[in-house]
Scaffold this motif. Structure first.
Motif, PDB file in Angstrom:
ATOM      1  N   GLU A 288       0.829  -1.213   0.000  1.00  0.00           N
ATOM      2  CA  GLU A 288       0.000   0.000   0.000  1.00  0.00           C
ATOM      3  C   GLU A 288       0.862   1.261   0.000  1.00  0.00           C
ATOM      4  OE1 GLU A 288      -2.520  -0.304   3.425  1.00  0.00           O
ATOM      5  OE2 GLU A 288      -3.740  -1.907   2.551  1.00  0.00           O
ATOM      6  N   PHE A 289       1.929   1.241   0.787  1.00  0.00           N
ATOM      7  CA  PHE A 289       2.827   2.396   0.875  1.00  0.00           C
ATOM      8  C   PHE A 289       3.486   2.668  -0.477  1.00  0.00           C
ATOM      9  CE2 PHE A 289       7.083   4.156   1.723  1.00  0.00           C
ATOM     10  CZ  PHE A 289       6.725   5.335   2.356  1.00  0.00           C
ATOM     11  N   LEU A 290       3.982   1.634  -1.115  1.00  0.00           N
ATOM     12  CA  LEU A 290       4.637   1.812  -2.419  1.00  0.00           C
ATOM     13  C   LEU A 290       3.657   2.310  -3.472  1.00  0.00           C
ATOM     14  CD1 LEU A 290       6.947  -1.337  -2.498  1.00  0.00           C
ATOM     15  CD2 LEU A 290       7.644   1.051  -2.207  1.00  0.00           C
ATOM     16  N   ASP A 291       2.427   1.800  -3.460  1.00  0.00           N
ATOM     17  CA  ASP A 291       1.416   2.286  -4.406  1.00  0.00           C
ATOM     18  C   ASP A 291       1.137   3.775  -4.182  1.00  0.00           C
ATOM     19  OD1 ASP A 291       1.112  -0.150  -5.658  1.00  0.00           O
ATOM     20  OD2 ASP A 291      -0.665  -0.732  -4.499  1.00  0.00           O
ATOM     21  N   HIS A 292       1.022   4.170  -2.916  1.00  0.00           N
ATOM     22  CA  HIS A 292       0.729   5.578  -2.611  1.00  0.00           C
ATOM     23  C   HIS A 292       1.918   6.475  -2.991  1.00  0.00           C
ATOM     24  CE1 HIS A 292      -1.306   8.900  -0.658  1.00  0.00           C
ATOM     25  NE2 HIS A 292      -0.119   9.258  -0.175  1.00  0.00           N
ATOM     26  N   ILE A 293       3.114   6.054  -2.665  1.00  0.00           N
ATOM     27  CA  ILE A 293       4.317   6.859  -2.955  1.00  0.00           C
ATOM     28  C   ILE A 293       4.492   7.046  -4.460  1.00  0.00           C
ATOM     29  CG2 ILE A 293       6.869   6.789  -2.855  1.00  0.00           C
ATOM     30  CD1 ILE A 293       5.552   7.644  -0.276  1.00  0.00           C
ATOM     31  N   SER A 294       4.160   6.028  -5.242  1.00  0.00           N
ATOM     32  CA  SER A 294       4.333   6.152  -6.697  1.00  0.00           C
ATOM     33  C   SER A 294       3.293   7.091  -7.320  1.00  0.00           C
ATOM     34  CB  SER A 294       4.264   4.781  -7.365  1.00  0.00           C
ATOM     35  OG  SER A 294       3.002   4.201  -7.162  1.00  0.00           O
ATOM     36  N   ASN A 295       2.176   7.337  -6.613  1.00  0.00           N
ATOM     37  CA  ASN A 295       1.127   8.205  -7.158  1.00  0.00           C
ATOM     38  C   ASN A 295       1.067   9.589  -6.510  1.00  0.00           C
ATOM     39  OD1 ASN A 295       0.182   6.184  -8.916  1.00  0.00           O
ATOM     40  ND2 ASN A 295      -1.002   5.265  -7.261  1.00  0.00           N
ATOM     41  N   CYS A 296       1.688   9.762  -5.346  1.00  0.00           N
ATOM     42  CA  CYS A 296       1.588  11.039  -4.619  1.00  0.00           C
ATOM     43  C   CYS A 296       2.975  11.692  -4.549  1.00  0.00           C
ATOM     44  CB  CYS A 296       1.026  10.795  -3.219  1.00  0.00           C
ATOM     45  SG  CYS A 296       0.864  12.293  -2.230  1.00  0.00           S
ATOM     46  N   ARG A 297       3.124  12.784  -5.247  1.00  0.00           N
ATOM     47  CA  ARG A 297       4.416  13.476  -5.299  1.00  0.00           C
ATOM     48  C   ARG A 297       4.792  14.050  -3.926  1.00  0.00           C
ATOM     49  NH1 ARG A 297       8.940  12.920  -7.522  1.00  0.00           N
ATOM     50  NH2 ARG A 297      10.180  14.785  -7.381  1.00  0.00           N
ATOM     51  N   GLU A 298       3.836  14.556  -3.209  1.00  0.00           N
ATOM     52  CA  GLU A 298       4.087  15.172  -1.895  1.00  0.00           C
ATOM     53  C   GLU A 298       4.647  14.143  -0.906  1.00  0.00           C
ATOM     54  OE1 GLU A 298       1.150  17.136   1.287  1.00  0.00           O
ATOM     55  OE2 GLU A 298       0.984  18.020  -0.728  1.00  0.00           O
ATOM     56  N   CYS A 299       4.046  12.978  -0.872  1.00  0.00           N
ATOM     57  CA  CYS A 299       4.517  11.925   0.048  1.00  0.00           C
ATOM     58  C   CYS A 299       5.874  11.374  -0.400  1.00  0.00           C
ATOM     59  CB  CYS A 299       3.492  10.801   0.145  1.00  0.00           C
ATOM     60  SG  CYS A 299       1.985  11.306   1.010  1.00  0.00           S
ATOM     61  N   TYR A 300       6.095  11.348  -1.717  1.00  0.00           N
ATOM     62  CA  TYR A 300       7.396  10.903  -2.214  1.00  0.00           C
ATOM     63  C   TYR A 300       8.488  11.867  -1.757  1.00  0.00           C
ATOM     64  CZ  TYR A 300      11.212   9.587  -5.288  1.00  0.00           C
ATOM     65  OH  TYR A 300      12.442   9.202  -5.759  1.00  0.00           O
ATOM     66  N   GLU A 301       8.227  13.153  -1.822  1.00  0.00           N
ATOM     67  CA  GLU A 301       9.201  14.150  -1.366  1.00  0.00           C
ATOM     68  C   GLU A 301       9.467  14.006   0.129  1.00  0.00           C
ATOM     69  OE1 GLU A 301       7.690  17.924  -2.663  1.00  0.00           O
ATOM     70  OE2 GLU A 301       8.207  17.524  -4.772  1.00  0.00           O
ATOM     71  N   GLU A 302       8.424  13.718   0.900  1.00  0.00           N
ATOM     72  CA  GLU A 302       8.588  13.493   2.341  1.00  0.00           C
ATOM     73  C   GLU A 302       9.507  12.288   2.566  1.00  0.00           C
ATOM     74  OE1 GLU A 302       7.708  14.479   6.352  1.00  0.00           O
ATOM     75  OE2 GLU A 302       7.035  15.522   4.558  1.00  0.00           O
ATOM     76  N   LEU A 303       9.277  11.229   1.810  1.00  0.00           N
ATOM     77  CA  LEU A 303      10.132  10.031   1.910  1.00  0.00           C
ATOM     78  C   LEU A 303      11.566  10.373   1.533  1.00  0.00           C
ATOM     79  CD1 LEU A 303      10.640   6.953   2.181  1.00  0.00           C
ATOM     80  CD2 LEU A 303       9.934   6.752  -0.213  1.00  0.00           C
ATOM     81  N   GLU A 304      11.725  11.167   0.485  1.00  0.00           N
ATOM     82  CA  GLU A 304      13.054  11.548   0.024  1.00  0.00           C
ATOM     83  C   GLU A 304      13.813  12.308   1.117  1.00  0.00           C
ATOM     84  OE1 GLU A 304      14.380  12.705  -4.469  1.00  0.00           O
ATOM     85  OE2 GLU A 304      12.864  13.958  -3.513  1.00  0.00           O
ATOM     86  N   ILE A 305      13.168  13.200   1.802  1.00  0.00           N
ATOM     87  CA  ILE A 305      13.805  13.987   2.874  1.00  0.00           C
ATOM     88  C   ILE A 305      14.235  13.071   4.017  1.00  0.00           C
ATOM     89  CG2 ILE A 305      13.387  15.735   4.665  1.00  0.00           C
ATOM     90  CD1 ILE A 305      11.501  17.104   2.602  1.00  0.00           C
ATOM     91  N   TYR A 306      13.313  12.256   4.490  1.00  0.00           N
ATOM     92  CA  TYR A 306      13.642  11.350   5.598  1.00  0.00           C
ATOM     93  C   TYR A 306      14.727  10.347   5.197  1.00  0.00           C
ATOM     94  CZ  TYR A 306       9.954  12.769   8.828  1.00  0.00           C
ATOM     95  OH  TYR A 306       9.179  13.463   9.725  1.00  0.00           O
ATOM     96  N   TYR A 307      14.646   9.856   3.979  1.00  0.00           N
ATOM     97  CA  TYR A 307      15.633   8.879   3.526  1.00  0.00           C
ATOM     98  C   TYR A 307      17.012   9.525   3.414  1.00  0.00           C
ATOM     99  CZ  TYR A 307      17.585   4.836   1.151  1.00  0.00           C
ATOM    100  OH  TYR A 307      18.346   3.741   0.832  1.00  0.00           O
ATOM    101  N   THR A 308      17.066  10.750   2.943  1.00  0.00           N
ATOM    102  CA  THR A 308      18.343  11.468   2.827  1.00  0.00           C
ATOM    103  C   THR A 308      18.994  11.613   4.194  1.00  0.00           C
ATOM    104  OG1 THR A 308      17.509  12.701   0.922  1.00  0.00           O
ATOM    105  CG2 THR A 308      19.438  13.612   2.047  1.00  0.00           C
TER     106      THR A 308
END
Length: 189
Positions: free
Chosen positions: A25-45
């Motif tokens: 579910e998380f991967l499906d949402h991240i691939s469709n939501c740019r805002e959540c992807y950016e949040e993931l990118e920040i935390y992952y960095t």
């Protein structure tokens, strides 16, 4: 999945603490939501950089974006692999159930007849059924060829041998081949 829930799963995703369903579910949402992807990118960095600083003492350039993409691809591959494994498990379970039903059917048939070799499942598994089919085909083939030969022979006989003409009988019952002039009783006329 909504953005609030996805953002709450960012840290568990990075720490690999999501179960299979949540990960999918998380991967499906991240691939469709740019805002959540950016949040993931920040935390992952932040997580990736801190982890590399602890591991290495020198100053190196980190390719965090590539590392995140690789991590996401690994996660997607893991989800795909678990789906395939799930379908294989279902298939194996179905085959096992079919086998169990066949065994139970064979056992009941054995109890009923007392003869295992007459059981259709036994014949199928032992290859007797295939042998019987081959023998039946051979018999039908031989029978068909015999019938064809008989038809051909009958046609040839009817064409080559005409029937001999029948001699007509006269009114007194004397045939035309009676040349001595005597009648039925052997006396002359």
């Amino acid at each position: 999945m909504d953005c609030k829930r996805a953002q709450s799963m960012v840290t568990p995703y990075i720490l690999k603490k999501l179960n299979d369903k949540e990960l999918e579910e998380f991967l499906d949402h991240i691939s469709n939501c740019r805002e959540c992807y950016e949040e993931l990118e920040i935390y992952y960095t932040v997580h990736y950089t801190l982890q590399r600083l602890d591991d290495e003492e020198g100053s190196t350039v980190y390719d965090v974006e590539n590392a995140l993409q690789n991590n996401l691809e690994e996660s997607r591959f893991y989800v795909w692999k678990t789906r395939i494994a799930h379908f294989y498990r279902i298939g194996i379970m179905m085959l096992a159930q079919i086998f169990l039903i066949l065994v139970l059917f064979s056992q009941v048939e054995f109890w009923r007849t007392g003869d295992l070799q007459s059981n259709p499942v036994y014949r199928l598994l032992s290859g007797d059924e295939e042998k019987n089919r081959v023998e039946d085909r051979k018999e039908r083939s031989v029978s068909f060829r015999r019938k064809e030969r008989i038809k051909e022979n009958t046609k040839e006989e009817s064409m080559t041998e005409p029937e001999p003409p029948k001699e007509p009988a006269n009114a007194e019952g004397i045939s035309g081949s009676d040349t001595d002039g005597k009648g039925k009783d052997g006396k002359g006329e």
